[in-house]
Write an enzyme that holds these catalytic residues in place. Structure first.
Site, mmCIF file in Angstrom:
data_model
loop_
_atom_site.group_PDB
_atom_site.id
_atom_site.type_symbol
_atom_site.label_atom_id
_atom_site.label_comp_id
_atom_site.label_asym_id
_atom_site.label_seq_id
_atom_site.Cartn_x
_atom_site.Cartn_y
_atom_site.Cartn_z
ATOM 1 N N SER A 11 0.835 -1.198 0.000
ATOM 2 C CA SER A 11 0.000 0.000 0.000
ATOM 3 C C SER A 11 0.870 1.247 0.000
ATOM 4 O O SER A 11 1.616 1.519 0.951
ATOM 5 C CB SER A 11 -0.905 0.011 1.235
ATOM 6 O OG SER A 11 -1.435 1.312 1.401
ATOM 7 N N HIS A 36 -0.975 -1.177 -4.376
ATOM 8 C CA HIS A 36 -2.266 -0.830 -3.772
ATOM 9 C C HIS A 36 -2.332 0.684 -3.557
ATOM 10 O O HIS A 36 -1.456 1.281 -2.929
ATOM 11 C CB HIS A 36 -2.392 -1.564 -2.440
ATOM 12 C CG HIS A 36 -3.732 -1.453 -1.784
ATOM 13 N ND1 HIS A 36 -4.809 -2.247 -2.139
ATOM 14 C CD2 HIS A 36 -4.172 -0.652 -0.785
ATOM 15 C CE1 HIS A 36 -5.847 -1.945 -1.370
ATOM 16 N NE2 HIS A 36 -5.487 -0.970 -0.547
ATOM 17 N N ASP A 38 -4.668 3.711 -2.099
ATOM 18 C CA ASP A 38 -5.806 3.981 -1.212
ATOM 19 C C ASP A 38 -6.386 5.359 -1.484
ATOM 20 O O ASP A 38 -5.738 6.377 -1.272
ATOM 21 C CB ASP A 38 -5.351 3.886 0.250
ATOM 22 C CG ASP A 38 -5.126 2.447 0.667
ATOM 23 O OD1 ASP A 38 -6.063 1.648 0.544
ATOM 24 O OD2 ASP A 38 -4.002 2.118 1.112
ATOM 25 N N MET A 40 -9.242 8.026 -0.512
ATOM 26 C CA MET A 40 -10.161 8.375 0.588
ATOM 27 C C MET A 40 -10.731 9.764 0.354
ATOM 28 O O MET A 40 -10.019 10.676 -0.072
ATOM 29 C CB MET A 40 -9.407 8.357 1.916
ATOM 30 C CG MET A 40 -8.684 7.044 2.187
ATOM 31 S SD MET A 40 -7.936 7.030 3.812
ATOM 32 C CE MET A 40 -6.971 5.509 3.727
ATOM 33 N N HIS A 69 -8.124 1.032 -4.377
ATOM 34 C CA HIS A 69 -9.103 0.778 -3.309
ATOM 35 C C HIS A 69 -9.837 2.080 -3.008
ATOM 36 O O HIS A 69 -9.276 2.993 -2.415
ATOM 37 C CB HIS A 69 -8.333 0.262 -2.081
ATOM 38 C CG HIS A 69 -9.175 0.013 -0.883
ATOM 39 N ND1 HIS A 69 -8.625 -0.215 0.368
ATOM 40 C CD2 HIS A 69 -10.526 -0.059 -0.709
ATOM 41 C CE1 HIS A 69 -9.593 -0.399 1.242
ATOM 42 N NE2 HIS A 69 -10.763 -0.304 0.627
ATOM 43 N N MET A 71 -12.194 4.191 -1.031
ATOM 44 C CA MET A 71 -12.930 4.365 0.224
ATOM 45 C C MET A 71 -13.661 5.692 0.097
ATOM 46 O O MET A 71 -13.288 6.698 0.711
ATOM 47 C CB MET A 71 -11.948 4.343 1.406
ATOM 48 C CG MET A 71 -11.423 2.941 1.685
ATOM 49 S SD MET A 71 -9.854 2.945 2.573
ATOM 50 C CE MET A 71 -8.742 3.197 1.200
ATOM 51 N N MET A 146 -11.752 -6.182 4.795
ATOM 52 C CA MET A 146 -10.950 -5.238 5.583
ATOM 53 C C MET A 146 -10.645 -5.838 6.960
ATOM 54 O O MET A 146 -11.541 -6.321 7.648
ATOM 55 C CB MET A 146 -11.695 -3.913 5.778
ATOM 56 C CG MET A 146 -11.812 -3.064 4.529
ATOM 57 S SD MET A 146 -10.244 -2.667 3.720
ATOM 58 C CE MET A 146 -9.402 -1.734 5.002
ATOM 59 N N GLY A 151 -9.283 3.918 6.770
ATOM 60 C CA GLY A 151 -9.028 5.338 7.013
ATOM 61 C C GLY A 151 -7.553 5.655 7.209
ATOM 62 O O GLY A 151 -7.089 6.692 6.768
ATOM 63 N N PHE A 152 -6.826 4.747 7.826
ATOM 64 C CA PHE A 152 -5.429 5.044 8.143
ATOM 65 C C PHE A 152 -4.574 3.788 8.030
ATOM 66 O O PHE A 152 -5.047 2.687 8.333
ATOM 67 C CB PHE A 152 -5.316 5.598 9.570
ATOM 68 C CG PHE A 152 -6.037 6.908 9.730
ATOM 69 C CD1 PHE A 152 -5.400 8.114 9.448
ATOM 70 C CD2 PHE A 152 -7.377 6.932 10.099
ATOM 71 C CE1 PHE A 152 -6.085 9.318 9.553
ATOM 72 C CE2 PHE A 152 -8.068 8.136 10.212
ATOM 73 C CZ PHE A 152 -7.418 9.335 9.939
ATOM 74 N N GLY A 153 -3.323 3.983 7.638
ATOM 75 C CA GLY A 153 -2.348 2.905 7.690
ATOM 76 C C GLY A 153 -1.860 2.741 9.127
ATOM 77 O O GLY A 153 -2.143 3.575 9.994
ATOM 78 N N GLY A 154 -1.160 1.665 9.367
ATOM 79 C CA GLY A 154 -0.498 1.488 10.659
ATOM 80 C C GLY A 154 -1.389 1.047 11.804
ATOM 81 O O GLY A 154 -0.982 1.123 12.970
ATOM 82 N N ASP A 180 -6.801 -6.609 3.884
ATOM 83 C CA ASP A 180 -6.131 -5.302 3.929
ATOM 84 C C ASP A 180 -6.269 -4.709 5.322
ATOM 85 O O ASP A 180 -7.376 -4.511 5.821
ATOM 86 C CB ASP A 180 -6.807 -4.391 2.891
ATOM 87 C CG ASP A 180 -6.232 -2.983 2.848
ATOM 88 O OD1 ASP A 180 -5.190 -2.731 3.473
ATOM 89 O OD2 ASP A 180 -6.843 -2.132 2.157
ATOM 90 N N GLY A 202 1.001 -2.155 4.001
ATOM 91 C CA GLY A 202 1.578 -0.822 3.911
ATOM 92 C C GLY A 202 2.777 -0.688 4.828
ATOM 93 O O GLY A 202 3.938 -0.708 4.382
HETATM 94 C C1 DX5 Z 1 -6.607 1.381 5.356
HETATM 95 C C2 DX5 Z 1 -6.090 1.145 3.955
HETATM 96 C C3 DX5 Z 1 -4.995 0.143 3.914
HETATM 97 C C4 DX5 Z 1 -3.777 0.538 4.715
HETATM 98 C C5 DX5 Z 1 -2.838 -0.608 4.848
HETATM 99 O O1 DX5 Z 1 -7.665 2.230 5.327
HETATM 100 O O2 DX5 Z 1 -7.124 0.679 3.122
HETATM 101 O O3 DX5 Z 1 -4.645 -0.192 2.593
HETATM 102 O O4 DX5 Z 1 -3.106 1.627 4.177
HETATM 103 O O5 DX5 Z 1 -1.770 -0.204 5.644
HETATM 104 P P1 DX5 Z 1 -1.228 -1.113 6.837
HETATM 105 O O6 DX5 Z 1 -0.655 -2.343 6.206
HETATM 106 O O7 DX5 Z 1 -0.216 -0.247 7.485
HETATM 107 O O8 DX5 Z 1 -2.405 -1.439 7.741
HETATM 108 ZN ZN ZN Z 2 -6.504 -0.272 1.195
#
Ligand code: DX5
Ligand code: ZN
Length: 232
Positions: A11, A36, A38, A40, A69, A71, A146, A151-154, A180, A202
């Site tokens: 990601s 990937h 993202d 948003m 993806h 969102m 999901m 909404g957020f990575g990490g 994901d 990600g």
């Molecule tokens: C979350 C995203 C994911 C996310 C994955 O809303 O759709 O794709 O960025 O990142 P990690 O692997 O850090 O959870």
């Molecule tokens: Zn994603």
């Protein structure tokens, strides 16, 4: 049940956006199967990221399929532009539109108009059950389960979210299943055992010191556990 190829889709949300081209090239060289992306909209999720112009810019420098993806709250309004921007796999959320069949139709028509092939994915948030896909599952290539609230990575992997993979496989034994959110080399075996074959990561890739080592570890651990079509 057919064996599926394991797909690792890093990601870009966790990459260094100031060096986007270098990051795309580096992660492809490190073995990414897909990229990937993202998207948003600040409405469907509480964050804003990128739109079609950036997807088109990434497309110029990428050689692997773009796994986009969405969102966003109104996929019907925007999917055409994301097809035009170069999405190869275009995924939207079942929670986002009361007429998912119409969105799928729109993606297919846009792809046909451009003489391109675009796979359609549909995504389920952690609390959305598999049966909501009943009417459209025969029209999609991939179901994205999901494993975090989008909404957020990490964020941390939500293990209970993958229980529904079994139900998705019962609805459609051949559909590709992607997971994901919070996927790491340490936990990737859990969704792989359930039957997921495509994995977004990600943080586990972009925050590691060596992308190739991270991708290889994800692939190795997914392969060890993957049961093609395993429904139990
Ligand atoms: C979350 C995203 C994911 C996310 C994955 O809303 O759709 O794709 O960025 O990142 P990690 O692997 O850090 O959870
Ligand atoms: Zn994603």
């Amino acid at each position: 049940m057919s064996e599926k190829k394991i797909i690792i889709s890093p990601s870009l949300l966790s990459c260094d956006f100031a060096r986007l081209k270098d990051e795309v090239e580096a992660v492809e060289k490190a073995g990414a199967d897909w990229l990937h992306v993202d998207v948003m909209d600040g409405h469907f999720v509480n964050n804003l990221t990128i739109g079609p112009p950036i997807v088109a810019a990434i497309k110029k420098y990428s050689t692997v399929p773009l796994d986009v993806h969405l969102m966003i709250s109104e996929p019907l309004r925007y999917v055409e532009r994301f097809v035009e921007a170069g999405s190869d796999i275009l995924t939207f959320h079942i929670e986002a539109d009361f007429n998912p069949g119409g969105v799928i139709d729109m993606i297919n028509k846009a792809a046909a108009r451009l003489n391109r092939h675009v796979d359609v994915g549909i995504s389920l948030n952690p609390d959305t059950p598999a049966h909501t896909l009943h009417e459209v599952i025969g029209l999609v290539d991939m179901v994205l389960v999901m494993t975090v609230y989008p909404g957020f990575g990490g964020q941390s992997f939500i293990e209970r979210a993958i229980d529904k993979i079994t139900d998705v496989i019962s609805l459609s034994p051949e559909v590709d299943i992607q997971v994901d959110g919070g996927i790491t080399p340490e936990n990737i075996h859990v969704p792989a055992l359930k039957g997921a074959s495509a994995f977004v990561a990600g943080t586990a890739v972009f925050k590691s010191p060596d992308y190739a080592t991270a991708i290889a570890a994800l692939r190795r651990n997914a392969k060890k556990s993957y049961r093609g079509g395993f429904a139990g």
